[in-house]
Design an enzyme around this catalytic site. Structure first.
Site, PDB file in Angstrom:
ATOM      1  N   SER A 233      15.215 -23.789 -75.877  1.00 18.04           N
ATOM      2  CA  SER A 233      13.856 -23.471 -75.849  1.00 18.04           C
ATOM      3  C   SER A 233      13.344 -23.208 -74.538  1.00 18.04           C
ATOM      4  O   SER A 233      12.821 -22.126 -74.033  1.00 18.04           O
ATOM      5  CB  SER A 233      12.909 -24.315 -76.642  1.00 18.04           C
ATOM      6  N   HIS A 263      19.188 -27.959 -82.336  1.00 20.63           N
ATOM      7  CA  HIS A 263      18.262 -28.211 -81.173  1.00 20.63           C
ATOM      8  C   HIS A 263      16.994 -29.017 -81.988  1.00 20.63           C
ATOM      9  O   HIS A 263      17.404 -30.058 -82.589  1.00 20.63           O
ATOM     10  CB  HIS A 263      17.773 -26.938 -80.497  1.00 20.63           C
ATOM     11  N   HIS A 309      24.998 -34.708 -77.190  1.00 21.38           N
ATOM     12  CA  HIS A 309      24.182 -33.867 -76.292  1.00 21.38           C
ATOM     13  C   HIS A 309      25.062 -33.257 -75.311  1.00 21.38           C
ATOM     14  O   HIS A 309      26.068 -33.660 -74.896  1.00 21.38           O
ATOM     15  CB  HIS A 309      23.178 -34.816 -75.624  1.00 21.38           C
ATOM     16  N   ARG A 318      14.909 -41.610 -74.241  1.00 22.51           N
ATOM     17  CA  ARG A 318      13.706 -41.222 -75.393  1.00 22.51           C
ATOM     18  C   ARG A 318      13.982 -41.884 -76.854  1.00 22.51           C
ATOM     19  O   ARG A 318      13.091 -42.304 -77.362  1.00 22.51           O
ATOM     20  CB  ARG A 318      13.627 -39.815 -75.491  1.00 22.51           C
ATOM     21  N   ASP A 364      16.259 -37.013 -81.198  1.00 25.47           N
ATOM     22  CA  ASP A 364      15.987 -37.061 -82.731  1.00 25.47           C
ATOM     23  C   ASP A 364      16.566 -37.936 -83.501  1.00 25.47           C
ATOM     24  O   ASP A 364      16.462 -37.957 -84.906  1.00 25.47           O
ATOM     25  CB  ASP A 364      16.402 -35.602 -82.983  1.00 25.47           C
TER      26      ASP A 364
END
Ligand code: NMX
Ligand code: MLT
Length: 430
Positions: A233, A263, A309, A318, A364
């Protein structure tokens, strides 16, 4: 003039000088090489981009302007935008000023709702969000000023103006997408007295008496804000912006990339994966059943969403922050418990499987279970939340790029025949 604009006006001249002299004195210094594998392999690891807003270290994760994300996870998203774009955290006064500037720019024009209401009822929420941003392109101050004949050194000013407008309206648009797409009733206006997280939760239509959902939303908006410049992005937004397309075009383009399952869409895929297990096993599966389920998924040629990743080689901090939040607020929820169990099992399975270079969870892997716990159960909406946050990073990168005069992106591509000729030449030399 807003304090942020004043701050940027103060730091930009020195930034330009620094880059000018770096280029003049060291422009020819080699900083990397590219091999055939990288040319065919998504340019993984190729150092060919500058992004000063944040950095992702393989063994540490996201670092925003020198701050590891876990050290600033409790700062509000507005402060994170200031940090990304200006390079330092705002003072209390500066933070309050930015919030006032954003409040001034709130208000979604009616034509945006008309466009969203006219879309197919089955449209994906990401298609709706991106369409709404595109519909608002007519508001672009950058385009207006460019058409009038703006000087290059002024580009960052209307880019900042467009950025503030987009940040101000995005939670309202995103909440509107939710209410229209899932037929939740009338739109709920923004409440200027609430912080960004609580306001978004209220506009979605949730009654958050305890304020915990608001806290989760604030954390969510802070954690997803940026992830250096090479992710799909950010890279897309950067490239589109480099053609001097305005922020509406550029951010919408970047978010179209975020909508891919490899993504940002992985967060919806991830919860789907967790709920499938919940349904199949009637609750939290045993370790054995979960291991079998993961192998079944891999053997069917599918990826384990939320794991792996391109840069990270440790559990994503995160994810760690979301897991800590879950342990504090919903440790008894079976859906969250499956997420935790997956974390204990999937890395071992992926290592044994032997393909993924990083067997650890990414951002995620756990976020969806928390949203689900607080009643936000339409999981194909989750990437919209990611988008509201990621816009902060993309917009800050656009402002910085226009400030430092980043030229149009145009790397050189080569053909497979050219690669073959290089291989032949190398073999002849050996
Ligand atoms: N499950 C199964 N296989 C995987 C996974 C995974 N989670 N991750 C990587 N692999 C495979 C990958 O498909 C590739 O297989 P092949 O050689 O057959 O093409 C191989 O392992 C090597 O890939 P890597 O170099 O480890 O990963 P790459 O850098 O190409 O891709 C991702 C990174 C994130 C796209 C990849 O790990 C993935 O598909 N993960 C699952 C989707 C996901 O969680 N995406 C979200 C990323 C974070 N975000 O929000 O953007
Ligand atoms: C992100 O936050 O953009 C993802 O982790 C993907 C990436 O960095 O490649």
């Amino acid at each position: 003039m807003s304090m942020l604009k004043e701050k940027l006006a103060g730091i930009i001249p020195a930034l330009r000088e620094e880059i000018k002299s770096l280029l003049k004195e060291h422009g020819e210094l080699q900083i990397g090489t590219v091999n055939v594998g990288q040319a065919y392999g998504g340019m993984r690891g190729v150092k060919g981009l500058i992004c000063d807003t944040s950095l992702v270290e393989p063994d540490k994760g996201l670092i925003i302007r020198g701050y590891p994300i876990l050290d600033i996870q409790n700062r509000p998203p507005e402060d994170i935008f200031w940090l990304l774009v200006a390079g330092s955290l705002p003072s209390e006064e500066e933070s309050a000023d930015l919030k006032r500037e954003l409040a001034k720019r709130k208000g979604v024009p009616q034509y945006v709702w008309d466009v969203l209401n006219a879309m197919h009822p089955d449209s994906h929420p990401m298609a709706m969000l991106d369409t709404a941003i595109m519909a608002m392109e007519v508001e672009s101050e950058f385009r207006r000023r460019y058409d009038e004949g703006m000087k290059k050194e002024d580009y960052w000013e209307p880019m900042l103006e467009d950025s503030l407008k987009i940040i101000a309206v995005l939670p309202e648009i995103a909440a509107g997408v939710y209410r229209i797409r899932y037929k939740k009733g009338a739109l709920i206006p923004s409440n200027p007295d609430l912080d960004m997280g609580a306001d978004y939760v209220a506009m979605l239509g949730f009654d958050d008496q305890s304020g915990t959902f608001g806290d989760l939303m604030r954390l969510y908006l802070t954690l997803h804000s940026d992830h250096e410049g090479g992710n799909v992005s950010a890279n897309t937004c950067h490239t589109v912006g480099s053609a001097l397309s305005d922020a509406y075009y550029s951010v919408s383009a970047g978010l179209n990339g975020l909508a891919g399952p490899l993504h940002g869409l992985a967060n919806q895929e991830c919860l789907k994966f967790i709920l499938e297990m919940h349904e199949r096993f009637g609750g939290v599966p045993t370790d054995g059943a979960l291991t079998d389920f993961v192998w079944e998924t891999l053997n069917a040629g599918q990826v384990i969403p939320g794991y792996g990743h391109a840069v990270l080689r440790v559990p994503d901090p995160r994810f760690v922050a979301f897991r800590d939040f879950g342990n504090k607020h919903c440790a008894d929820d079976p859906v969250f418990q499956i997420v935790d169990k997956v974390f204990n099992i999937v890395p071992k399975v992926l290592l044994e499987h032997g393909k993924a270079k990083n067997p650890w969870p990414n951002v995620d892997a756990g976020s969806g279970a928390l949203l689900y716990h607080f009643g936000l159960r339409e999981f194909d909406y989750y990437t919209v939340l990611f988008s509201v946050s990621r816009a902060l990073g993309m917009l800050s990168q656009l402002v910085v790029n226009r400030a430092i005069g980043t030229p149009i992106t145009r790397p050189k591509s080569v053909t497979t025949d050219w690669i073959k000729s290089q291989i032949k030449a190398a073999e002849q030399q050996a």
